[in-house]
Scaffold this motif. Sequence first.
Motif, short mmCIF file in Angstrom:
data_model
loop_
_atom_site.label_atom_id
_atom_site.label_comp_id
_atom_site.label_asym_id
_atom_site.label_seq_id
_atom_site.Cartn_x
_atom_site.Cartn_y
_atom_site.Cartn_z
N ILE A 1 0.85 -1.20 0.00
CA ILE A 1 0.00 0.00 0.00
C ILE A 1 0.88 1.24 0.00
O ILE A 1 0.62 2.20 -0.74
CB ILE A 1 -0.95 0.01 1.22
CG1 ILE A 1 -1.83 -1.23 1.27
CG2 ILE A 1 -1.78 1.29 1.25
CD1 ILE A 1 -2.85 -1.34 0.19
N SER A 2 1.92 1.24 0.81
CA SER A 2 2.83 2.37 0.88
C SER A 2 3.47 2.65 -0.48
O SER A 2 3.56 3.80 -0.92
CB SER A 2 3.91 2.11 1.93
OG SER A 2 4.83 3.16 1.96
N LYS A 3 3.91 1.59 -1.16
CA LYS A 3 4.52 1.76 -2.48
C LYS A 3 3.51 2.31 -3.49
O LYS A 3 3.85 3.13 -4.33
CB LYS A 3 5.10 0.44 -2.98
CG LYS A 3 6.37 0.04 -2.27
CD LYS A 3 6.92 -1.26 -2.82
CE LYS A 3 8.20 -1.64 -2.09
NZ LYS A 3 8.76 -2.90 -2.61
N TRP A 4 2.26 1.85 -3.41
CA TRP A 4 1.23 2.36 -4.32
C TRP A 4 0.99 3.84 -4.09
O TRP A 4 0.87 4.62 -5.01
CB TRP A 4 -0.08 1.61 -4.14
CG TRP A 4 -0.03 0.15 -4.51
CD1 TRP A 4 0.95 -0.50 -5.21
CD2 TRP A 4 -1.00 -0.83 -4.18
NE1 TRP A 4 0.64 -1.83 -5.34
CE2 TRP A 4 -0.56 -2.06 -4.72
CE3 TRP A 4 -2.20 -0.81 -3.49
CZ2 TRP A 4 -1.27 -3.25 -4.59
CZ3 TRP A 4 -2.91 -1.98 -3.36
CH2 TRP A 4 -2.46 -3.18 -3.91
N GLU A 5 0.93 4.24 -2.79
CA GLU A 5 0.66 5.64 -2.47
C GLU A 5 1.85 6.54 -2.80
O GLU A 5 1.67 7.73 -3.05
CB GLU A 5 0.27 5.78 -1.00
CG GLU A 5 -1.11 5.23 -0.71
CD GLU A 5 -1.57 5.47 0.72
OE1 GLU A 5 -0.79 6.02 1.54
OE2 GLU A 5 -2.72 5.11 1.02
N ASN A 6 3.05 6.00 -2.80
CA ASN A 6 4.24 6.79 -3.14
C ASN A 6 4.53 6.77 -4.63
O ASN A 6 5.48 7.42 -5.09
CB ASN A 6 5.46 6.28 -2.37
CG ASN A 6 5.35 6.57 -0.89
OD1 ASN A 6 4.77 7.58 -0.49
ND2 ASN A 6 5.88 5.68 -0.07
N GLY A 7 3.74 6.02 -5.40
CA GLY A 7 3.94 5.95 -6.84
C GLY A 7 5.08 5.05 -7.25
O GLY A 7 5.51 5.08 -8.41
N GLU A 8 5.59 4.24 -6.33
CA GLU A 8 6.71 3.34 -6.64
C GLU A 8 6.25 2.05 -7.31
O GLU A 8 7.05 1.37 -7.96
CB GLU A 8 7.47 2.99 -5.35
CG GLU A 8 8.10 4.18 -4.68
CD GLU A 8 8.66 3.84 -3.31
OE1 GLU A 8 8.82 2.65 -2.99
OE2 GLU A 8 8.92 4.79 -2.54
N ALA A 9 4.98 1.72 -7.16
CA ALA A 9 4.43 0.50 -7.76
C ALA A 9 2.94 0.75 -8.03
O ALA A 9 2.36 1.73 -7.56
CB ALA A 9 4.61 -0.69 -6.82
N THR A 10 2.36 -0.16 -8.80
CA THR A 10 0.92 -0.06 -9.08
C THR A 10 0.27 -1.42 -8.82
O THR A 10 0.90 -2.46 -9.03
CB THR A 10 0.66 0.35 -10.54
OG1 THR A 10 1.30 -0.58 -11.40
CG2 THR A 10 1.15 1.75 -10.80
N PRO A 11 -0.97 -1.41 -8.39
CA PRO A 11 -1.66 -2.68 -8.13
C PRO A 11 -2.09 -3.35 -9.44
O PRO A 11 -2.22 -2.70 -10.47
CB PRO A 11 -2.89 -2.25 -7.33
CG PRO A 11 -3.12 -0.84 -7.70
CD PRO A 11 -1.78 -0.26 -8.02
N ASP A 12 -2.29 -4.65 -9.36
CA ASP A 12 -2.81 -5.36 -10.53
C ASP A 12 -4.31 -5.11 -10.64
O ASP A 12 -4.92 -4.48 -9.77
CB ASP A 12 -2.49 -6.85 -10.45
CG ASP A 12 -3.11 -7.54 -9.24
OD1 ASP A 12 -3.88 -6.89 -8.50
OD2 ASP A 12 -2.83 -8.73 -9.03
N MET A 13 -4.90 -5.59 -11.71
CA MET A 13 -6.31 -5.32 -11.98
C MET A 13 -7.21 -5.87 -10.87
O MET A 13 -8.18 -5.22 -10.48
CB MET A 13 -6.72 -5.91 -13.33
CG MET A 13 -8.13 -5.57 -13.72
SD MET A 13 -8.48 -3.79 -13.80
CE MET A 13 -7.74 -3.38 -15.34
N ASP A 14 -6.92 -7.06 -10.37
CA ASP A 14 -7.75 -7.63 -9.30
C ASP A 14 -7.78 -6.73 -8.08
O ASP A 14 -8.84 -6.49 -7.50
CB ASP A 14 -7.24 -9.02 -8.90
CG ASP A 14 -7.50 -10.07 -9.96
OD1 ASP A 14 -8.42 -9.87 -10.78
OD2 ASP A 14 -6.78 -11.09 -9.96
N ASN A 15 -6.61 -6.22 -7.70
CA ASN A 15 -6.57 -5.34 -6.53
C ASN A 15 -7.22 -4.00 -6.81
O ASN A 15 -7.84 -3.41 -5.92
CB ASN A 15 -5.13 -5.16 -6.04
CG ASN A 15 -4.66 -6.35 -5.23
OD1 ASN A 15 -5.43 -6.94 -4.47
ND2 ASN A 15 -3.40 -6.72 -5.38
#
Length: 116
Positions: free
Chosen positions: A33-47
């Motif tokens: 979640i932290s990486k998603w909020e920092n723009g370092e990663a993105t979730p897959d379609m299911d998430n």
Amino acid sequence: MILFSEQLKKYRNRKNLSQEDLAQKLFISRQAISKWENGEATPDMDNLVKIAEIFELSLDELVLGKESEKVVERVVETKAEKHMNGWEFLAGYWWLIFPLGGMLSWFLRSLIEILH
């Protein structure tokens, strides 16, 4: 996906969820979640779909920040307005033929016996 990271943080805070709370709902780590909020990663379609369901949003709202146009139309039909034609009546009450036919045949038999 910078917009998504901002959206995720915004809607998570609106729901008063911590990163840990959201991670538990998605069965993933808090670090994801932290990486998603920092723009370092993105979730897959299911998430993404699960997140949209948790926040009660469309995917457009979540990912693109587009407000969806919600049009709610309510049609209320009163019994006075609805007129039933003969076919609708027969379709809804066809089963009445059997008890009425039985009562009529019993009545006619009794009437014939009385008259003879």
